[in-house]
Design an enzyme around this catalytic site. Structure first.
Site, PDB file in Angstrom:
ATOM      1  N   GLU A   1       6.087  -0.960   1.806  1.00 50.53           N
ATOM      2  CA  GLU A   1       5.616   0.298   2.396  1.00 50.53           C
ATOM      3  C   GLU A   1       6.704   1.367   2.499  1.00 50.53           C
ATOM      4  OE1 GLU A   1       3.224  -0.330   5.877  1.00 50.53           O
ATOM      5  OE2 GLU A   1       1.912  -1.744   4.861  1.00 50.53           O
ATOM      6  N   GLY A   2       7.537   1.430   1.486  1.00 52.69           N
ATOM      7  CA  GLY A   2       8.533   2.501   1.442  1.00 52.69           C
ATOM      8  C   GLY A   2       9.689   2.318   2.389  1.00 52.69           C
TER       9      GLY A   2
ATOM     10  N   GLY B   1      -0.513  10.068  -1.479  1.00 47.81           N
ATOM     11  CA  GLY B   1      -0.841  10.622  -0.164  1.00 47.81           C
ATOM     12  C   GLY B   1      -2.161  10.128   0.399  1.00 47.81           C
ATOM     13  N   THR B   2      -2.643   8.978  -0.048  1.00 49.85           N
ATOM     14  CA  THR B   2      -3.942   8.500   0.431  1.00 49.85           C
ATOM     15  C   THR B   2      -3.818   7.435   1.514  1.00 49.85           C
ATOM     16  OG1 THR B   2      -4.006   6.860  -1.331  1.00 49.85           O
ATOM     17  CG2 THR B   2      -5.082   8.957  -1.762  1.00 49.85           C
TER      18      THR B   2
ATOM     19  N   SER C   1      -9.544   4.554  -3.876  1.00 52.85           N
ATOM     20  CA  SER C   1      -8.795   5.805  -3.836  1.00 52.85           C
ATOM     21  C   SER C   1      -8.218   6.161  -5.199  1.00 52.85           C
ATOM     22  CB  SER C   1      -7.643   5.665  -2.842  1.00 52.85           C
ATOM     23  OG  SER C   1      -6.800   4.605  -3.282  1.00 52.85           O
TER      24      SER C   1
ATOM     25  N   VAL D   1      12.367   3.030  -3.531  1.00 48.31           N
ATOM     26  CA  VAL D   1      11.289   3.684  -4.271  1.00 48.31           C
ATOM     27  C   VAL D   1      10.990   2.889  -5.525  1.00 48.31           C
ATOM     28  CG1 VAL D   1      10.496   5.855  -5.271  1.00 48.31           C
ATOM     29  CG2 VAL D   1      12.330   5.868  -3.590  1.00 48.31           C
TER      30      VAL D   1
ATOM     31  N   GLY E   1       3.543   9.090  -2.796  1.00 45.17           N
ATOM     32  CA  GLY E   1       2.887   8.879  -4.090  1.00 45.17           C
ATOM     33  C   GLY E   1       1.649   9.734  -4.193  1.00 45.17           C
TER      34      GLY E   1
ATOM     35  N   ARG F   1       0.543  -3.431  -1.455  1.00 41.52           N
ATOM     36  CA  ARG F   1      -0.241  -4.592  -1.897  1.00 41.52           C
ATOM     37  C   ARG F   1      -1.719  -4.209  -2.021  1.00 41.52           C
ATOM     38  NH1 ARG F   1       2.223  -9.510  -1.624  1.00 41.52           N
ATOM     39  NH2 ARG F   1       0.204 -10.526  -1.582  1.00 41.52           N
TER      40      ARG F   1
ATOM     41  N   TYR G   1     -15.185  -4.679   5.270  1.00 48.66           N
ATOM     42  CA  TYR G   1     -14.874  -3.272   5.463  1.00 48.66           C
ATOM     43  C   TYR G   1     -15.782  -2.721   6.550  1.00 48.66           C
ATOM     44  CZ  TYR G   1     -12.416   0.425   2.929  1.00 48.66           C
ATOM     45  OH  TYR G   1     -11.523   1.380   2.531  1.00 48.66           O
TER      46      TYR G   1
END
EC number: 2.5.1.26
Lengths: 633, 688
Positions: free
Chosen positions: A343-344, A213-214, A279, A348, A211, A292, A553
């Protein structure tokens, strides 16, 4: 920043301007080289004329605007100029073109780094170092006949072989490539995806959806043991808003759209989704669903699972979707929850119906300084208890507060710096806050003006009970800016022997302080034990509040001079930190996902039976492991 | 990484131990008053939340844990919340310390005076102090001194004050509180008082554990307690009590602190103040109740010379490192942490193992004086029936031999290097004038000087001397224990096959696990590894033989003690024998046999040994306690008999020289000769 308070233009207009400035005001004209291939564009979907007027950020050839071995746009980066001052290049961000005078000292003091010791990246992508593609000729032949664009170009393939984990970027900077996809396809619509998945199943080709790429979970890494041809399915060209339903406040959107485009396009018609992960400039709707995701303004708009109404996903077994758009259903376990977080590994995501909201009338940043982190957490807990959290509320610890401070751009007037000095004096001398203990909460309020002001008062009143002092909009806004530039800053660090990353967790309220203290201490200790020569930066912030807990975080970075294998050391420390998180009652992940990076802990996280459940779903949906990225399980 | 911490100081041959500094020296040369009033500014824990003793109490009273237990008690008993809360407050009132610097200064002054009169020197390892200072800043610290004397905790606080370190809060037994004025003084110098037994009292436990944890977590002060639970009357380390250790480790398990540093401290007295008091107590003269007037009467001790004290602050042990790979902290994730929960199996065994290792660390770092070796030799000599004692120069020769042997086994021996051995010996003997008699150049224990009327009284008065002496020998016991067990095992085994010896070794080890500090676990592997060393080349040496005799004699009194307890249980235990009556009855039995000359070792009169052997038999199931009959003991005669037989394969009465087969001796000789030269091997033995 100052313009926030200077009323004049209508609120609505001002907010629109502001938003555009902050998030999406840095767009380029789409670069769409070969429109010839667009001849094969899907005609099935009827799109609203105004939304199909394309102005999309992400071109097929990402290399035209983005770095191949670092974060974000090629034109935007931090550097130390000839005078040794830090500056941020480009024109896209508020910080662009500005000098950041405090950064150098902070950087040198925090990491023991020096501008003399550079570790520059390999400047150019050397295509010959990339493995030649393993092609499945039959698949390629049939794919050609569909007219769906694809590429076997080394650059294209390298771009889709990684996310943004430290080890991935580090290897790229050294010009090292592991297994990369053998080709890239760009479906244009749902039906294209159906065709690709059918062909892949037929010819036993491995598909890895891509998608934005992050990813920061090694989710995009090609499994080195994969012997089949690997095809990266790049959804970036599926980026249209197909319709907007103003009666039900929903929008039907192709899953490849990136966050900033989605918001910008919806904003144009007065709406927003309110989903703003850090992101969001680059991450895609499909990626959010597949991991998610969580957005910073979830307190108002909810996380991705609260936002989706309907999902369409193409799997090797066919297309999965619900038959209606009812807002809630009691029809057994929600099939959306097999999709969200998959997660793929199952298929898709191609199209999503999402809730939308009218754009907020008024937006206001704010910040509160607390004498220490403990008080800050207590305040956030109270805010959560009273369920009056603003759109976003984040509490940074002392180290991060200092970090944020170091990122203050050069002030233009003496008056501002005088004011800053006065503020500092007031807080540290008059109020007796210890500058090495105080911490700051950043706030973002949204809604209609009156309610925002009322809300603001409520929150500041609570904060006052915990010794908090209002510290202005400016500090708040800079805190949020930090999240957009932090990834660029990592690239700067990597130019000077400093590597680092962030990771997150969610944890019950009563454990927040303990987990923060212990994980930070564990990082420091592990670094020491593993021979890191300089004390690391080990810092955290509480970024989300829930009824029953919070999202925490951690940022972690260190100067690796003197280490022979810094990435390995980094990974060991991160591993230890994750163990510490789990031992302190934290979750494996709040929103980054599991990928391959955190797979080893999945079983203990969801129990044996849970693992079995997930496995059996995978076995039914994708028995031949066509979606073979090997994430999660 | 985890396990090594405890042992890192183990081998003096490999790493020179820290140097000692005499702190009394400065006291003799400068003003005590100025010292007591000097500026005291210790370093503190970096995460310290500054709080006074009073706020500490309210923190405890407001804790979630206490709230939970209070409401639980209310639900169960139907009492009113206020009522229970009041009880909690009064428990806390009774327990809490009131640490005050002024009281500490008072003690600093008086103790300086007292110490200077009593002791020649108080030697402290300065590096240990530096390590402690570091540890105090990093993490909450728990001080774990050995406990041989009342002096211990005053001495500890005195030392910490001297070195400008944070003053500890000390868990003390309630019996101190009985001493009116002194109890309060101790309270103000940092002692908090706990009841000796509160087994079922949920409320008391909750208040107590929360109180300790609160102090620990907030870094209020280092927490100090005695792992052994009480003063050891025999100078042998006692098997550790786990309650407090559990409490101080709990905040780490639950993630409330990053780590906790445990600092074993070994305090060794050249001459123990309570020397003969202990011996009497062991012989059945009950311990006098602590009272202020008693303390004043004890003043006469002030006129005597008690030699020197050595205090060794050990390497801080990180609970985190200890627990790595052993405790899964996730087990606390699913229940709110303030709800009290019985420790799980893995936690229990972890705490138990850690406790043993810490006591072992205390033992390892215990400084031994030459007298300890002399006591061992004199006792063995006395038993071998040499009525005239031993010639002084022979004793010196033996002492030098034993000095070298003990050093090979890793003893932390403080033997003045530049003094001729004869001087060392005579100065040691003169310090212990009460226990030894030198006449015509011959040395023997000072037995038979009393004016006793009955033979029984005479026996008891001799026993006082022997037990006092044995308590000094016991200080060195840990050095020789493991090889001694192996020596006895080879001896008792029916053949010299490895398996046989191993069985016999395991049996002894199991039998004596209440008596000595034998770390639970891995001994099978360790046995195997050093057995390999043993059974290589066979080489007979005179030296190996001598060692072997010495080692087996070291263990013999204990073997005989256990045997005689077994015999008593078989022969005399009636149906109605209760646990309470056990000690007097067995004592009577032993006195009878001793007077009849059927037993060699007067030492077996020690009630400590008797209690331990009963505990062992209970543990092994040879004796059962019947509930509801005031702890009536039910003896499994067959089993006890067979245990006695197994113990007695080598009858303790038999001549020492009469050792087993030739080959046994020789294999062992090799082993014992090599002992000192192979560091790896020695480490193996020590860990057994």
């Amino acid at each position: 920043m100052a313009s926030n308070s200077s009323g004049g233009s209508s609120d609505r207009q001002r907010i629109a301007q502001q938003r555009l400035r902050i998030i999406a005001g840095h767009l380029q004209r789409p670069v769409d080289g070969d429109s010839a291939i667009l001849a094969a564009e899907c005609k099935a979907q009827g799109s609203k004329p105004d939304t199909s007027r394309e102005e999309k950020t992400v071109p097929r050839r990402r290399q035209e605007i983005m770095k191949w071995n670092g974060w974000g746009y090629s034109d935007s980066r931090f550097l130390f100029n000839k005078k040794g001052q830090a500056e941020f290049t480009g024109k896209r961000y508020r910080l662009s073109g500005m000098i950041i005078p405090g950064l150098k000292d902070w950087f040198e003091c925090t990491f023991g780094a020096s501008l003399q010791h550079k570790t520059p990246a390999t400047p150019l992508l050397n295509s010959s170092a990339v493995q030649p593609p393993t092609l499945n000729e039959a698949f390629v032949e049939e794919l050609k006949s569909t007219g769906i664009p694809f590429s076997q170009d080394a650059e294209d393939r390298v771009f889709r072989a990684h996310g943004h984990c430290l080890h991935e970027i580090f290897a790229l900077r050294e010009g090292k490539f592991g297994r990369v996809p053998d080709m890239v396809v760009w479906p244009n619509c749902h039906n294209d995806v159906v065709k690709i998945v059918e062909l892949a199943s037929k010819h036993n080709v491995c598909l890895i959806p891509y998608g934005g790429g992050t990813s920061v979970s090694s989710a995009l890494e090609c499994p080195p043991e994969e012997t089949r041809s690997i095809v990266s399915l790049d959804t970036s060209q599926m980026n249209r808003i197909l319709w907007v339903d103003e009666k039900n406040l929903t929008a039907h959107v192709e899953a490849g759209i990136v966050g900033q485009d989605l918001e910008r396009l919806l904003n144009e018609s007065g709406y927003c989704t309110g989903h703003e992960p850090d992101s969001m400039e680059f991450s895609s709707l499909g990626g959010w669903v597949a991991t998610r995701a969580s957005g910073m303004k979830k307190n108002i708009y909810g996380n991705i699972e609260d936002l989706v109404v309907h999902i369409k996903m193409v799997t090797p077994q066919g297309v999965i979707e619900k038959s209606c758009q009812g807002p809630r259903m009691s029809t057994g376990p929600d099939i959306h929850h097999f999709i969200m977080g998959s997660e793929g590994t199952l298929g898709v995501v191609t199209e999503v119906t999402m809730k939308i909201r009218p754009m907020p009338e008024y937006q206001k940043y704010g910040s509160v300084v607390f004498p220490n982190f403990e008080q800050g957490v207590a305040c956030l807990r109270e805010v959560a208890r009273q369920r009056c959290a603003p759109a976003s509320i984040r509490l940074m610890d002392n180290e991060q507060f200092k970090f944020g401070h170091a990122l203050k751009p050069q002030v233009s007037s003496i008056f501002t710096s005088f004011l800053d000095g006065l503020k500092k004096f007031y807080i540290t001398k008059f109020k007796g806050f210890d500058p090495n203990r105080l911490c700051v909460a950043t706030l973002l309020f949204e809604g209609d003006r009156e309610k925002v002001l009322q809300h603001e008062k409520q929150v500041y009143d609570i904060a006052a009970k915990f010794g908090g002092l209002a510290a202005g909009e400016d500090n708040g806004q800079r805190g949020y800016m930090l999240t957009f530039v932090i990834a660029y800053l990592r690239d700067l660090g990597m130019d000077y022997y400093v590597i680092g990353e962030s990771f997150e967790t969610s944890v019950p309220w009563d454990r927040v302080l303990d987990i923060c203290r212990n994980v930070k201490a564990r990082i420091v200790r592990e670094c020491k034990e593993r021979g890191v020569q300089f004390p690391p930066l080990s810092t955290c912030r509480v970024t989300q509040t829930y009824d029953a807990g919070a999202c925490v975080y951690f940022y972690f970075a260190f100067n690796y001079r003197g280490l022979s294998d810094p990435v390995h050391v980094y990974e060991q420390v991160e591993h230890a930190a994750r163990e510490e998180i789990l031992a302190n009652g934290g979750s494996l992940s709040h929103h980054h996902g599991v990928g391959k990076l955190r797979k080893e802990w999945m079983r203990e996280t969801v129990s044996n039976v849970g693992m079995g459940m997930l496995k059996s779903v995978k076995d039914y949906v994708d028995p031949n492991n066509i979606f073979g990225n090997r994430n999660l399980l | 990484m985890a396990s090594k911490a405890v042992y890192s100081q183990r081998d003096p041959m490999l790493k020179k131990r820290d140097d000692f500094e005499d702190i009394l020296e400065e006291r003799r040369n400068s003003s005590d008053l100025r010292y007591a009033l000097r500026c005291y500014a210790p370093v503190v824990y970096k995460g310290l939340c500054p709080s006074k003793a009073g706020t500490l109490k309210s923190m405890v009273l407001q804790s979630d844990q206490l709230h939970y237990v209070i409401h639980q008690v209310c639900r169960e008993t139907g009492r009113a919340v206020d009522d229970v809360q009041e009880e909690v407050s009064s428990i806390l009132e009774e327990m809490a310390h009131r640490l005050q610097l002024s009281t500490v200064r008072f003690f600093a002054f008086t103790l300086s005076k007292v110490f200077k009169t009593l002791f020649r020197s108080i030697c402290v390892n300065e590096e240990g102090i530096q390590r402690l200072q570091q540890a105090i800043q990093e993490h909450p610290v728990v001080l774990l001194p050995s406990h041989r004397s009342y002096m211990d905790f005053l001495l500890m606080s005195y030392l910490l004050y001297t070195y400008d370190l944070a003053l500890p809060v000390i868990a003390a037994g309630m019996d101190f509180m009985g001493m009116k004025f002194v109890g309060e003084m101790l309270r103000m110098s940092g002692a908090f008082f706990i009841r000796r037994s509160f087994g079922g009292d949920k409320l008391y436990w909750a208040v107590f554990s929360e109180y300790v944890k609160t102090m620990l977590k907030n870094g209020f002060a280092p927490v100090e307690f005695f792992l052994e639970g009480t003063r050891s009357r025999t100078s042998k380390s006692l098997t550790p009590k786990l309650g407090l250790l559990n409490i101080v480790m709990d905040p780490f398990f639950k993630g409330e602190v990053f780590d906790v540093s445990l600092v074993p401290v070994s305090i060794s007295y050249e001459r123990i103040l309570e020397e003969s008091l202990y011996a009497r107590e062991l012989l059945g003269v009950p311990k006098p109740k602590e009272s202020t007037s008693g303390l004043i009467k004890a003043r006469k001790v002030l006129s005597e010379d008690y030699g020197s004290i050595h205090v060794y602050f050990g390497q801080p042990v990180s609970v985190r490192s200890l627990a790595e790979g052993r405790v899964n902290r996730c087990q606390f994730n699913l229940i709110p942490r303030h709800i009290p929960k019985k420790p799980s199996e893995d936690i229990h065994s972890f705490v138990n193992d850690s406790a043993y290792r810490l006591v072992r660390a205390q033992e390892e770092n215990m400084v031994l004086k030459p007298w300890v070796l002399l006591a061992s030799l004199l006792l063995q000599n006395q038993v071998s029936g040499q009525k005239r004692g031993i010639a002084l120069d022979e004793l010196t020769e033996q002492a030098v031999w034993l000095r070298d042997l003990s050093r090979q086994y890793g003893a932390f021996l403080h033997w003045p290097e530049h003094t001729p051995p004869s001087e060392v010996v005579s100065s040691s003997l003169s310090l212990h004038r009460g226990l030894v008699r030198i006449s015509e150049g011959r040395v023997q224990l000072a037995l038979g000087q009393s004016y006793a009327v009955t033979p029984e009284e005479e026996l008891l008065s001799q026993a006082v001397i022997i037990l006092s002496c044995a308590s000094y020998r016991n200080q060195a016991l840990h050095v020789f224990l493991r090889p001694a067990l192996l020596a006895s095992a080879i001896h008792t085994a029916s053949s010299n096959k490895k398996q046989e010896v191993f069985n016999s070794f395991s049996f002894l080890r199991n039998m004596f696990s209440n008596e000595f500090i034998l770390c639970p676990g891995t001994y099978c592997m360790l046995f195997t590894s050093h057995w390999c060393c043993v059974s290589q080349d066979v080489l007979v040496t005179e030296r190996g033989h001598r060692t072997l005799v010495f080692l087996t004699s070291m263990l013999d009194p204990f073997l005989q003690g256990y045997q005689v307890v077994c015999r008593f249980l078989c022969e005399e235990a009636t149906e109605a024998l209760t646990e309470k009556q056990f000690i007097p009855a067995v004592r009577k039995f032993i006195i009878k046999h001793l007077l009849a000359g059927r037993l060699r070792y007067t030492e077996v009169l020690s009630s400590d040994l008797q209690k331990n052997s009963l505990a062992a038999l209970l543990r092994l199931g040879a004796v059962r306690k019947i509930k509801g009959y005031q702890g009536t003991l039910k003896v499994n005669t067959v089993m006890v008999n067979s245990l006695e037989d197994t113990l007695g394969k080598k009858p303790a009465v038999r001549n020492q020289q009469c050792l087993g087969s030739f080959q046994n001796i020789s294999t062992l000789s090799v082993f014992f000769c090599l002992g000192g030269k192979l560091p790896t091997q020695k480490a193996v033995i020590a860990r057994l």
